[in-house]
Design a protein around this motif. Structure first.
Motif, mmCIF file in Angstrom:
data_model
loop_
_atom_site.group_PDB
_atom_site.id
_atom_site.type_symbol
_atom_site.label_atom_id
_atom_site.label_comp_id
_atom_site.label_asym_id
_atom_site.label_seq_id
_atom_site.Cartn_x
_atom_site.Cartn_y
_atom_site.Cartn_z
ATOM 1 N N GLY A 198 0.814 -1.200 0.000
ATOM 2 C CA GLY A 198 0.000 0.000 0.000
ATOM 3 C C GLY A 198 0.851 1.254 0.000
ATOM 4 O O GLY A 198 1.912 1.292 0.621
ATOM 5 N N VAL A 199 0.403 2.264 -0.728
ATOM 6 C CA VAL A 199 1.118 3.548 -0.821
ATOM 7 C C VAL A 199 0.135 4.670 -0.514
ATOM 8 O O VAL A 199 -0.964 4.719 -1.078
ATOM 9 C CB VAL A 199 1.733 3.744 -2.220
ATOM 10 C CG1 VAL A 199 2.308 5.158 -2.361
ATOM 11 C CG2 VAL A 199 2.821 2.706 -2.488
ATOM 12 N N SER A 200 0.535 5.557 0.364
ATOM 13 C CA SER A 200 -0.317 6.677 0.742
ATOM 14 C C SER A 200 -0.472 7.659 -0.419
ATOM 15 O O SER A 200 0.497 7.951 -1.134
ATOM 16 C CB SER A 200 0.275 7.397 1.951
ATOM 17 O OG SER A 200 -0.424 8.597 2.227
ATOM 18 N N THR A 201 -1.671 8.184 -0.585
ATOM 19 C CA THR A 201 -1.935 9.156 -1.649
ATOM 20 C C THR A 201 -1.055 10.392 -1.515
ATOM 21 O O THR A 201 -0.575 10.942 -2.514
ATOM 22 C CB THR A 201 -3.417 9.580 -1.629
ATOM 23 O OG1 THR A 201 -4.244 8.425 -1.816
ATOM 24 C CG2 THR A 201 -3.717 10.582 -2.744
ATOM 25 N N LYS A 202 -0.798 10.822 -0.274
ATOM 26 C CA LYS A 202 0.013 12.033 -0.070
ATOM 27 C C LYS A 202 1.449 11.835 -0.553
ATOM 28 O O LYS A 202 2.119 12.800 -0.915
ATOM 29 C CB LYS A 202 -0.007 12.449 1.395
ATOM 30 C CG LYS A 202 0.732 11.506 2.327
ATOM 31 C CD LYS A 202 0.714 12.036 3.755
ATOM 32 C CE LYS A 202 1.525 11.100 4.678
ATOM 33 N NZ LYS A 202 1.527 11.608 6.075
#
Length: 307
Positions: A256-260
């Motif tokens: 998972g990768v944060s949108t920010k």
């Protein structure tokens, strides 16, 4: 028994869906290796054995590409302890290394749907955002008092250090597709060669200086990317190879990768390519005026062929 089978099938479908979703985001680690002696030689400098002995054999920098289904970001990283997992698993701390605009490292942010790319960098204590694009192109031409020629705007110094004197004008670029392929991180990659051809005087003779960069790219990732936006032909570039300077993908992790983390900062000041070029020329003029022009810019080295 029937309920157990239905529950198992439901769990299997959920797991497969989760795995498929997981592969739409992740992180790819890159390593850039610079050989200073080879870099200097490729730029026409003549080095003594003593100078070579004092130079480090190689300088390495780590970079990270974070990607989601819609966006990506690429920047230098420093490995640090991260007890919180970085918001997406993994223990690599991620930070921008701000060295200023002149050849310094930058952040790159990609939007896949409209193929937009922006560069974020710091210059004179101000964070700027500049529209860019993936292409094959020469870097901006600026009057920096000698360009790639060692010795800056001192012809005598340049002549004493280099047998190659580049003539004014940007290089001519040529892309050559090849049949060569290889695996990088398990992906099928194709090879293209970007040739940069410059006119030069070599021992008072007119010659063509050909710089070659090998571009290894894959279309399996489903998005466009390159560690160097000016060295892109198609697909996602996983390796750039040239004499004295190479950037290669070393690992990939689906997570998972944060949108920010893949969104450009909103507080950055917009700047155009033309405005940036004028700022850089103004800075170089001030430096020369203060007698602080040291020459020997850190350009990208490529293999050189003299025809």
């Amino acid at each position: 028994m029937k309920k157990i089978i239905v529950a198992f099938l439901g769990l299997l479908v959920f797991t497969q869906g989760a795995n498929a979703q997981k592969k739409t985001s992740g992180a790819i680690q890159f390593e850039t290796t610079v050989d200073p002696a080879a870099l200097a030689t490729a730029n026409g400098m003549q080095l003594s054995e003593e100078m070579r002995a004092r130079m480090p054999k190689a300088m390495k920098t780590n970079f990270e590409l974070l990607f989601t289904a819609t966006n990506a970001s690429y920047m230098p990283v420093i490995e640090t302890e991260d007890s919180n997992g970085g918001g997406g698993g993994g223990g690599m701390g991620r930070m921008m290394m701000r060295f200023g605009g002149a050849g310094g490292a930058r952040e790159y942010y990609y939007t896949f749907a409209d193929q937009k790319l922006v560069e974020v960098f710091e210059l004179s204590d101000t964070t700027y955002v500049m529209q860019s694009k993936l292409t094959v192109a020469n870097p901006p031409q600026m009057n920096m008092g000698g360009g790639q020629r060692p010795g800056g705007n001192n012809p005598a110094a340049a002549a004493s250090q280099s047998a190659v004197q580049f003539l004014p004008g940007p290089p001519t670029l040529e892309v050559v597709k090849t049949d060569e392929t290889k695996k990088i991180l398990g992906f099928d990659c194709k090879k293209a060669i970007v040739k940069s051809i410059r006119k030069a005087k070599v021992l008072d003779m007119d010659k063509d200086i050909i710089d070659e960069t090998a571009v290894w790219y894959t279309t399996d990732l489903g998005f466009n990317f390159s560690p160097n936006p000016n060295m892109w032909t198609e697909g996602a570039v996983l390796a750039l190879e040239n004499k004295g300077n190479s950037t290669v993908a070393t690992s990939i992790e689906y997570r998972g990768v944060s949108t920010k983390d893949v969104t450009a900062p909103k507080k950055a000041t917009p700047i155009t390519q033309e405005e940036y070029q004028k700022k850089m020329e103004s800075m170089m003029n001030r430096m020369r005026g203060m007698g602080n022009n040291r020459g020997g810019g850190a350009g990208q080295a490529r293999s050189i062929i003299i025809n």
